[in-house]
Design a protein around this motif. Structure first.
Motif, PDB file in Angstrom:
ATOM      1  N   VAL A   1     -19.685  -1.427  38.190  1.00  0.00           N
ATOM      2  CA  VAL A   1     -18.980  -1.853  39.392  1.00  0.00           C
ATOM      3  C   VAL A   1     -19.005  -3.378  39.468  1.00  0.00           C
ATOM      4  CG1 VAL A   1     -18.951  -1.758  41.919  1.00  0.00           C
ATOM      5  CG2 VAL A   1     -19.544   0.284  40.594  1.00  0.00           C
ATOM      6  N   ALA A   2     -20.142  -3.955  39.072  1.00  0.00           N
ATOM      7  CA  ALA A   2     -20.297  -5.412  39.047  1.00  0.00           C
ATOM      8  C   ALA A   2     -21.431  -5.745  38.087  1.00  0.00           C
ATOM      9  CB  ALA A   2     -20.614  -5.937  40.446  1.00  0.00           C
ATOM     10  N   ASN A   3     -21.564  -7.016  37.758  1.00  0.00           N
ATOM     11  CA  ASN A   3     -22.635  -7.482  36.883  1.00  0.00           C
ATOM     12  C   ASN A   3     -23.987  -7.135  37.496  1.00  0.00           C
ATOM     13  OD1 ASN A   3     -24.468  -8.884  35.321  1.00  0.00           O
ATOM     14  ND2 ASN A   3     -23.518 -10.883  35.602  1.00  0.00           N
ATOM     15  N   PRO A   4     -24.782  -6.243  36.874  1.00  0.00           N
ATOM     16  CA  PRO A   4     -26.049  -5.829  37.471  1.00  0.00           C
ATOM     17  C   PRO A   4     -27.134  -6.893  37.385  1.00  0.00           C
ATOM     18  CG  PRO A   4     -25.768  -4.776  35.334  1.00  0.00           C
ATOM     19  CD  PRO A   4     -24.508  -5.525  35.615  1.00  0.00           C
ATOM     20  N   PHE A   5     -26.974  -7.883  36.522  1.00  0.00           N
ATOM     21  CA  PHE A   5     -28.001  -8.909  36.345  1.00  0.00           C
ATOM     22  C   PHE A   5     -27.421 -10.296  36.606  1.00  0.00           C
ATOM     23  CE2 PHE A   5     -29.517  -5.723  33.018  1.00  0.00           C
ATOM     24  CZ  PHE A   5     -30.293  -5.027  33.944  1.00  0.00           C
ATOM     25  N   ALA A   6     -26.669 -10.426  37.706  1.00  0.00           N
ATOM     26  CA  ALA A   6     -25.951 -11.671  37.986  1.00  0.00           C
ATOM     27  C   ALA A   6     -26.879 -12.860  38.153  1.00  0.00           C
ATOM     28  CB  ALA A   6     -25.100 -11.500  39.244  1.00  0.00           C
ATOM     29  N   ARG A   7     -28.103 -12.625  38.617  1.00  0.00           N
ATOM     30  CA  ARG A   7     -29.039 -13.737  38.791  1.00  0.00           C
ATOM     31  C   ARG A   7     -29.579 -14.247  37.462  1.00  0.00           C
ATOM     32  NH1 ARG A   7     -30.575 -15.129  43.784  1.00  0.00           N
ATOM     33  NH2 ARG A   7     -30.057 -13.752  45.519  1.00  0.00           N
ATOM     34  N   LEU A  16     -16.848  -8.355  23.674  1.00  0.00           N
ATOM     35  CA  LEU A  16     -18.296  -8.462  23.574  1.00  0.00           C
ATOM     36  C   LEU A  16     -18.857  -9.320  24.704  1.00  0.00           C
ATOM     37  CD1 LEU A  16     -20.864  -7.787  22.103  1.00  0.00           C
ATOM     38  CD2 LEU A  16     -20.411  -9.640  20.493  1.00  0.00           C
ATOM     39  N   ALA A  17     -18.142 -10.400  25.047  1.00  0.00           N
ATOM     40  CA  ALA A  17     -18.595 -11.265  26.140  1.00  0.00           C
ATOM     41  C   ALA A  17     -18.641 -10.502  27.455  1.00  0.00           C
ATOM     42  CB  ALA A  17     -17.667 -12.472  26.260  1.00  0.00           C
ATOM     43  N   ARG A  18     -17.617  -9.706  27.734  1.00  0.00           N
ATOM     44  CA  ARG A  18     -17.573  -8.953  28.987  1.00  0.00           C
ATOM     45  C   ARG A  18     -18.634  -7.840  29.010  1.00  0.00           C
ATOM     46  NH1 ARG A  18     -13.735  -9.548  32.515  1.00  0.00           N
ATOM     47  NH2 ARG A  18     -13.788  -7.369  33.159  1.00  0.00           N
ATOM     48  N   ILE A  19     -18.935  -7.267  27.860  1.00  0.00           N
ATOM     49  CA  ILE A  19     -20.009  -6.262  27.795  1.00  0.00           C
ATOM     50  C   ILE A  19     -21.346  -6.925  28.099  1.00  0.00           C
ATOM     51  CG2 ILE A  19     -21.334  -4.809  26.197  1.00  0.00           C
ATOM     52  CD1 ILE A  19     -18.665  -4.040  24.897  1.00  0.00           C
ATOM     53  N   VAL A  20     -21.620  -8.065  27.465  1.00  0.00           N
ATOM     54  CA  VAL A  20     -22.877  -8.783  27.692  1.00  0.00           C
ATOM     55  C   VAL A  20     -22.995  -9.190  29.161  1.00  0.00           C
ATOM     56  CG1 VAL A  20     -24.106 -10.942  27.194  1.00  0.00           C
ATOM     57  CG2 VAL A  20     -23.150  -9.584  25.322  1.00  0.00           C
ATOM     58  N   ALA A  21     -21.863  -9.550  29.781  1.00  0.00           N
ATOM     59  CA  ALA A  21     -21.870  -9.962  31.188  1.00  0.00           C
ATOM     60  C   ALA A  21     -21.910  -8.784  32.143  1.00  0.00           C
ATOM     61  CB  ALA A  21     -20.647 -10.822  31.479  1.00  0.00           C
ATOM     62  N   GLY A  22     -21.973  -7.560  31.605  1.00  0.00           N
ATOM     63  CA  GLY A  22     -22.054  -6.385  32.464  1.00  0.00           C
ATOM     64  C   GLY A  22     -20.772  -6.047  33.180  1.00  0.00           C
ATOM     65  N   LEU A  23     -19.635  -6.450  32.621  1.00  0.00           N
ATOM     66  CA  LEU A  23     -18.346  -6.231  33.279  1.00  0.00           C
ATOM     67  C   LEU A  23     -17.493  -5.182  32.579  1.00  0.00           C
ATOM     68  CD1 LEU A  23     -17.449  -9.958  34.056  1.00  0.00           C
ATOM     69  CD2 LEU A  23     -18.516  -8.278  35.578  1.00  0.00           C
ATOM     70  N   THR A  24     -17.944  -4.687  31.423  1.00  0.00           N
ATOM     71  CA  THR A  24     -17.203  -3.684  30.664  1.00  0.00           C
ATOM     72  C   THR A  24     -18.190  -2.678  30.072  1.00  0.00           C
ATOM     73  OG1 THR A  24     -15.421  -5.223  30.085  1.00  0.00           O
ATOM     74  CG2 THR A  24     -15.660  -3.302  28.684  1.00  0.00           C
ATOM     75  N   SER A  25     -17.823  -1.416  30.100  1.00  0.00           N
ATOM     76  CA  SER A  25     -18.683  -0.377  29.526  1.00  0.00           C
ATOM     77  C   SER A  25     -18.617  -0.429  28.002  1.00  0.00           C
ATOM     78  CB  SER A  25     -18.226   1.001  30.008  1.00  0.00           C
ATOM     79  OG  SER A  25     -16.918   1.274  29.540  1.00  0.00           O
ATOM     80  N   PHE A  26     -19.564   0.301  27.355  1.00  0.00           N
ATOM     81  CA  PHE A  26     -19.513   0.420  25.899  1.00  0.00           C
ATOM     82  C   PHE A  26     -19.913   1.841  25.515  1.00  0.00           C
ATOM     83  CE2 PHE A  26     -23.499  -1.394  27.283  1.00  0.00           C
ATOM     84  CZ  PHE A  26     -24.491  -0.784  26.529  1.00  0.00           C
ATOM     85  N   ALA A  43     -26.909  -0.682  22.178  1.00  0.00           N
ATOM     86  CA  ALA A  43     -27.731  -1.121  23.307  1.00  0.00           C
ATOM     87  C   ALA A  43     -27.550  -2.615  23.532  1.00  0.00           C
ATOM     88  CB  ALA A  43     -29.205  -0.816  23.036  1.00  0.00           C
ATOM     89  N   VAL A  44     -27.597  -3.021  24.820  1.00  0.00           N
ATOM     90  CA  VAL A  44     -27.524  -4.430  25.199  1.00  0.00           C
ATOM     91  C   VAL A  44     -28.684  -4.724  26.133  1.00  0.00           C
ATOM     92  CG1 VAL A  44     -26.173  -6.253  26.308  1.00  0.00           C
ATOM     93  CG2 VAL A  44     -25.007  -4.453  25.016  1.00  0.00           C
ATOM     94  N   THR A  45     -29.460  -5.747  25.809  1.00  0.00           N
ATOM     95  CA  THR A  45     -30.613  -6.138  26.627  1.00  0.00           C
ATOM     96  C   THR A  45     -30.418  -7.559  27.114  1.00  0.00           C
ATOM     97  OG1 THR A  45     -32.034  -4.733  25.270  1.00  0.00           O
ATOM     98  CG2 THR A  45     -33.121  -6.346  26.670  1.00  0.00           C
ATOM     99  N   VAL A  46     -30.596  -7.763  28.426  1.00  0.00           N
ATOM    100  CA  VAL A  46     -30.496  -9.084  29.039  1.00  0.00           C
ATOM    101  C   VAL A  46     -31.817  -9.366  29.751  1.00  0.00           C
ATOM    102  CG1 VAL A  46     -29.331 -10.511  30.757  1.00  0.00           C
ATOM    103  CG2 VAL A  46     -28.004  -8.919  29.355  1.00  0.00           C
ATOM    104  N   ALA A  47     -32.481 -10.442  29.330  1.00  0.00           N
ATOM    105  CA  ALA A  47     -33.771 -10.820  29.923  1.00  0.00           C
ATOM    106  C   ALA A  47     -34.747  -9.639  29.942  1.00  0.00           C
ATOM    107  CB  ALA A  47     -33.563 -11.369  31.334  1.00  0.00           C
ATOM    108  N   GLY A  48     -34.751  -8.870  28.870  1.00  0.00           N
ATOM    109  CA  GLY A  48     -35.702  -7.776  28.722  1.00  0.00           C
ATOM    110  C   GLY A  48     -35.310  -6.481  29.391  1.00  0.00           C
TER     111      GLY A  48
END
Length: 572
Positions: A383-389, A355-365, A369-374
């Motif tokens: 390929v990489a964390n799309p919301f690294a900032r 779950l941590a890796r999914i939230v961090a954008g490092l693993t598919s699901f 649905a997962v929402t980060v900062a809206g």
């Protein structure tokens, strides 16, 4: 009926047996830089381990615990040397033993259970082969009976389907199973002394309890003496007959476990106890309550959004293409509120890290649905964390997440380079700012990750994640391998950073004592499913699900009510 003289003879035979371990005035040093004269690391250490007795060595990293254990076991590195005192293992004076002299004692007289199973087992050999080698050391089992003895040992240490597991490679077993394999190897030849060096520090509470119950059972059944090295004071109190407290290679106090930890005399022991979540259960609570009240005040004034900064809705994940394989996550949901600490707990294999890796954008699901900062995360393999900032992941082992060839400066700078900060002057300015925030000395910048302490490595990992100024940190077991004093420093730092930068934390840990202190909300995972979720006080003080109660029951108990408060007041 046994004749009295026979009873006396039997008693004399037992008492005449040499103790599993006697250490008297032990000095150990290390040579460095070509010097022939070793620098003293351990000084004038004395203690003993009796038959069927457990003695714990406790203290901070660098206190000398592992050096003593390795000196006792004849496993000091090439530059390590016993410079004084004596070590007797089951009557053998071993302080000056060469590797050749040690060979017949390994396994048969002394067993060793190291901290990290993966680095201690051959990844290219099946576990059954490795246990068989330990069985053959004793030379008492006919070759034709060795396979049956291997299965018997695996069953003895509590591994199910042992006849099948003997063919497994180390990477195919869980952390708890690997630790049991190491114990099977350690007891295969019937040793008199077992040295366990932090054998449960990376295990969740239920697996930890099973491993320690197993060691206790073997101690009683085989009359083993156990030298137990741990930074967990609650474990030391619960599982030890005696405790030796070490600081900077010196014994600060020693004695019966209850005497040392419930009525401590030395300021250093008191400091260790005050840093331990188990013995200081209120350490962070006032600060957490204050932060929560501040946030509620802001929300009532509508100065802060109440929308979740991370929202996970009915997420499912299956590894592999086989639809019959079990789900790693099965409809999991949680919401991380602004400037809060949301703890994710559960046994190994419960789905926490997935779950941590999914939230961090490092693993598919697969579903949900997962929402980060809206903004929604894509389901496909990233390929990489799309919301690294906005969000960064802090790994359990910082060494596994960085290039070992990089200096600390390069490690911290790398995210800036990846995100296009081309000005060397700007990178230096940001690194200097972040060093100050995580309390790292500038002298560390030129070193590599392996050349700094465990606590400094965790600070480097935090500096690297904070350099992009994210609003969310996902912390995957950030303190599990740290001693209580360093853990307290890192937790204090995390709370300072949370307050200073309005950060939100998704905090994964198997330390429920720590979670009870710092978390605002808790989500409990079992086999990929959420079984309980809500405010930390409700979930941990009044659990509704049997699984949560089982986790809490497995937590080592520290008898806080019996602590002498006057000792703490004297130190301040």
């Amino acid at each position: 009926m046994t004749h009295p003289s026979q009873q006396q003879n039997a008693l004399r035979a037992v008492t005449d047996q040499p103790l599993p371990l006697v250490v008297e005035r032990l000095d150990v040093g290390y040579r460095s830089g070509g010097s022939k004269r070793p620098t003293g690391t351990v000084r004038d250490v004395s203690f003993q381990v009796g038959r069927g007795e457990t003695v714990s060595l406790v203290g901070q990293s660098g206190s000398g615990k592992s050096t003593i254990a390795r000196a006792v076991a004849g496993l000091l590195p090439a530059n390590g040397v016993v410079t004084g005192g004596r070590v007797s293992v089951a009557g053998h004076e071993v302080a000056g033993f060469s590797r050749k002299l040690w060979r017949p004692l390994r396994g048969t007289t002394l067993g060793f259970v190291p901290q990290d199973p993966l680095s201690s087992l051959d990844p290219l050999q099946r576990v059954g082969v490795q246990i068989a080698q330990a069985v053959q050391v004793a030379g008492e089992t006919p070759r034709s009976e060795v396979p049956a003895r291997v299965v018997e040992l695996l069953e003895h240490v509590g591994i199910r389907q042992a006849a099948t597991r003997v063919r497994a490679y180390p990477h195919e077993l869980s952390g708890g199973q690997l630790q049991r394999v190491l114990i099977a190897i350690a007891i295969a030849a019937g040793p008199k002394l077992l040295i366990a060096d932090e054998p449960t520090s990376a295990l969740d509470v239920t697996v930890q309890r099973r491993i320690l119950d197993l060691l206790d059972g073997l101690r009683e059944e085989l009359g083993l003496g156990i030298l137990f090295i741990t930074h967990d004071l609650a474990l030391a109190q619960e599982r030890s007959d005696a405790i030796v407290v070490l600081q900077d290679g010196d014994v600060r106090e020693s004695g019966a476990a209850e005497d040392v930890l419930l009525t401590p005399k030395h300021p250093y022991t008191i400091r260790l106890l005050s840093d331990s979540p188990a013995s200081s259960p209120l350490r962070y609570r006032e600060r957490i309550r204050s932060a929560a009240e501040h946030l509620r005040t802001e929300q009532r004034g509508e100065t802060t959004s109440t929308a979740a900064v991370v929202e996970v809705a009915q997420v499912s994940k299956r590894y592999g293409r086989d639809t019959q394989s079990p789900l790693a996550l099965d409809g999991a949901s949680l919401a991380l509120r602004p400037r809060s600490i949301h703890a994710l707990v559960g046994e190994s294999g419960s789905g926490k890290s997935t779950l941590a890796r999914i939230v961090a954008g490092l693993t598919s699901f697969d579903e949900g649905a997962v929402t980060v900062a809206g903004r929604g995360l894509p389901r496909e393999n990233p390929v990489a964390n799309p919301f690294a900032r906005d969000l960064q992941l802090v790994y359990q082992n910082p060494l596994s997440a960085v290039d070992p060839r990089f200096t600390v400066r390069q490690i911290i700078e790398e995210p800036l380079r990846i995100h296009g900060v081309r000005s060397a002057a700007e990178r230096r300015r940001r690194v200097a700012t972040i060093l100050d925030q995580v309390a790292l000395p500038t002298s560390a910048l030129g070193r590599r990750a392996r050349e700094v302490s465990g606590g400094q490595r965790q600070r480097v990992a935090l500096a690297r994640t904070l350099i992009l100024a994210p609003s969310v940190l996902v912390l995957d077991e950030p303190t599990s391998a740290l001693d209580v004093s360093v853990q307290a420093q890192i937790v204090e730092l995390l709370l300072d950073l949370r307050d200073e930068h309005a950060l939100s934390y998704l905090f994964i840990s198997h330390d429920l004592g720590l979670i009870r202190q710092i978390a605002d909300e808790v989500t409990v995972l079992s086999s990929g499913r959420v079984v309980e979720s809500g405010p930390a006080s409700a979930a941990l003080d009044h659990p509704q699900h049997e699984y949560t109660r089982e986790l809490l029951d497995a937590v080592p108990r520290f008898d806080v009510a019996r602590l002498d408060p006057s000792r703490f007041e004297a130190v301040g």
